[in-house]
Design a protein around this motif. Structure first.
Motif, PDB file in Angstrom:
ATOM      1  N   ASN A 226      39.515  34.048  39.680  1.00 11.58           N
ATOM      2  CA  ASN A 226      38.456  33.872  40.770  1.00 11.58           C
ATOM      3  C   ASN A 226      39.242  33.954  42.023  1.00 11.58           C
ATOM      4  O   ASN A 226      38.549  33.918  43.119  1.00 11.58           O
ATOM      5  N   ASP A 227      40.521  34.093  42.092  1.00 13.07           N
ATOM      6  CA  ASP A 227      41.210  34.083  43.276  1.00 13.07           C
ATOM      7  C   ASP A 227      41.177  35.745  43.842  1.00 13.07           C
ATOM      8  O   ASP A 227      41.611  35.551  45.130  1.00 13.07           O
ATOM      9  N   LYS A 228      40.636  36.473  43.031  1.00 13.16           N
ATOM     10  CA  LYS A 228      40.755  37.812  43.463  1.00 13.16           C
ATOM     11  C   LYS A 228      42.169  38.481  43.844  1.00 13.16           C
ATOM     12  O   LYS A 228      42.445  39.437  44.567  1.00 13.16           O
ATOM     13  N   ASP A 229      43.202  37.710  43.040  1.00 13.50           N
ATOM     14  CA  ASP A 229      44.808  38.205  43.409  1.00 13.50           C
ATOM     15  C   ASP A 229      44.989  39.307  42.707  1.00 13.50           C
ATOM     16  O   ASP A 229      45.640  40.464  43.130  1.00 13.50           O
ATOM     17  N   ILE A 230      44.472  39.594  41.409  1.00  7.09           N
ATOM     18  CA  ILE A 230      44.754  40.617  40.273  1.00  7.09           C
ATOM     19  C   ILE A 230      43.558  41.595  40.465  1.00  7.09           C
ATOM     20  O   ILE A 230      42.346  41.153  40.456  1.00  7.09           O
ATOM     21  N   HIS A 231      43.933  42.741  40.759  1.00  3.66           N
ATOM     22  CA  HIS A 231      42.831  43.958  40.512  1.00  3.66           C
ATOM     23  C   HIS A 231      42.349  44.352  39.185  1.00  3.66           C
ATOM     24  O   HIS A 231      41.455  44.969  39.047  1.00  3.66           O
ATOM     25  N   THR A 232      43.561  44.737  38.430  1.00  2.00           N
ATOM     26  CA  THR A 232      43.638  45.157  37.134  1.00  2.00           C
ATOM     27  C   THR A 232      44.627  44.636  36.095  1.00  2.00           C
ATOM     28  O   THR A 232      45.622  44.193  36.509  1.00  2.00           O
ATOM     29  N   ASN A 250      34.773  38.358  37.372  1.00  2.00           N
ATOM     30  CA  ASN A 250      35.389  38.224  38.609  1.00  2.00           C
ATOM     31  C   ASN A 250      35.824  39.500  39.246  1.00  2.00           C
ATOM     32  O   ASN A 250      36.749  39.632  40.100  1.00  2.00           O
ATOM     33  N   GLY A 251      35.269  40.460  38.622  1.00  2.00           N
ATOM     34  CA  GLY A 251      35.537  41.934  39.205  1.00  2.00           C
ATOM     35  C   GLY A 251      36.824  42.692  38.990  1.00  2.00           C
ATOM     36  O   GLY A 251      37.214  43.423  39.505  1.00  2.00           O
ATOM     37  N   ILE A 252      37.651  42.100  37.916  1.00  2.00           N
ATOM     38  CA  ILE A 252      38.767  42.417  37.478  1.00  2.00           C
ATOM     39  C   ILE A 252      38.642  43.734  36.685  1.00  2.00           C
ATOM     40  O   ILE A 252      37.975  43.404  35.456  1.00  2.00           O
ATOM     41  N   ASN A 253      39.233  44.703  36.636  1.00  2.00           N
ATOM     42  CA  ASN A 253      39.244  45.870  35.876  1.00  2.00           C
ATOM     43  C   ASN A 253      40.181  45.565  34.850  1.00  2.00           C
ATOM     44  O   ASN A 253      41.387  45.477  34.873  1.00  2.00           O
TER      45      ASN A 253
END
Length: 258
Positions: A226-232, A250-253
């Motif tokens: 949930n840190d939004k640091d990793i995108h994929t 958490n929106g990670i691909n």
């Protein structure tokens, strides 16, 4: 108990760190492996200057640590790592500035740069730098700092400052030691600090991780989902239901290679 070679090597190092010196007979009993397997493992550790093996006894060399040579880590799950890197290469666009961390997984990525133009590569690994330097039309930058013993990676305060001050990659490609339902982990503090800096200075971060990392346990948290640091996240097998849910919620691909 069937351990992988890497797991056996780590167990031998751990036993020697606690006992300092063991007979090969005692070590074989503790490891519960054949003498031929033990002999091969001891040769591997001798070649990395981790142990001394003489007159039927094995001892840990003074400057040894549990970070095995880059070649040993690179060769583990080689076919899977190549698949991950081939998939990752499809994301790289012409003209992109990319950071490749010092993990053995990323060692295979440069071989998939064929057909791409005007790529700018930044790395903290001297082996990866050597690979990239053989390719035409690729701009290469190596961050400065201390070369970590046997890992071929450049780490430490100077490396962090260099990366933070002088580079803004479009994409950082990283790997990790393990992951679970709570987040992504590392086993080395210096590597963790370097990867965290790479995440901060990059527009996006892509994690390459093979399925063997799903069941390992490490204690240094690189980041939460949930840190939004990793995108994929690119991997070769679908993680457990709980890990998959936490990644995707958490929106990670999540990309599973074929």
């Amino acid at each position: 108990m069937n351990l992988t070679k890497e797991e056996r090597l780590k167990k031998i190092i751990d036993l020697l760190s606690k006992n300092k010196r063991l007979s090969t007979k005692k070590l074989q009993q503790l490891m519960q492996i054949s003498i031929s397997t033990l002999r091969r493992d001891l040769i591997t550790l001798e070649n990395t200057n981790s142990i001394q093996h003489t007159h039927g006894y094995v001892s840990l060399l003074e400057n040894s640590n549990v970070e095995f040579t880059y070649a040993i880590r690179r060769d583990k799950n080689e076919a899977i790592k190549k698949k991950l890197c081939k998939q990752a290469a499809q994301i790289i666009t012409d003209g992109a500035a990319i950071f490749l961390d010092g993990s053995s997984t990323l060692a295979f990525l440069p071989r998939y740069f064929s057909g791409k133009s005007n790529i700018h590569v930044i790395t903290n690994n001297i082996h990866i730098a050597s690979e990239v330097n053989q390719l035409k039309g690729i701009d290469l930058s190596v961050i400065g700092g201390e070369v970590s013993y046997r890992s071929n990676s450049i780490v430490g305060p100077r490396a962090l400052e260099d990366l933070k001050t002088n580079y803004r990659p479009n994409v950082s490609f990283l790997s990790c030691s393990s992951l679970d339902e709570n987040g992504i982990y590392m086993s080395d503090e210096n590597q963790t600090l370097l990867k965290r800096t790479a995440i901060r200075v990059s527009n996006q971060t892509i994690l390459l991780v093979d399925h063997s990392k799903f069941t390992k346990n490490d204690y240094i948290l690189l980041c939460d989902y949930n840190d939004k640091d990793i995108h994929t996240i690119i991997t070769d097998q679908l993680p457990s239901k709980k890990i998959t849910e936490n990644i995707q919620s958490n929106g990670i691909n999540l990309i599973i290679t074929k």
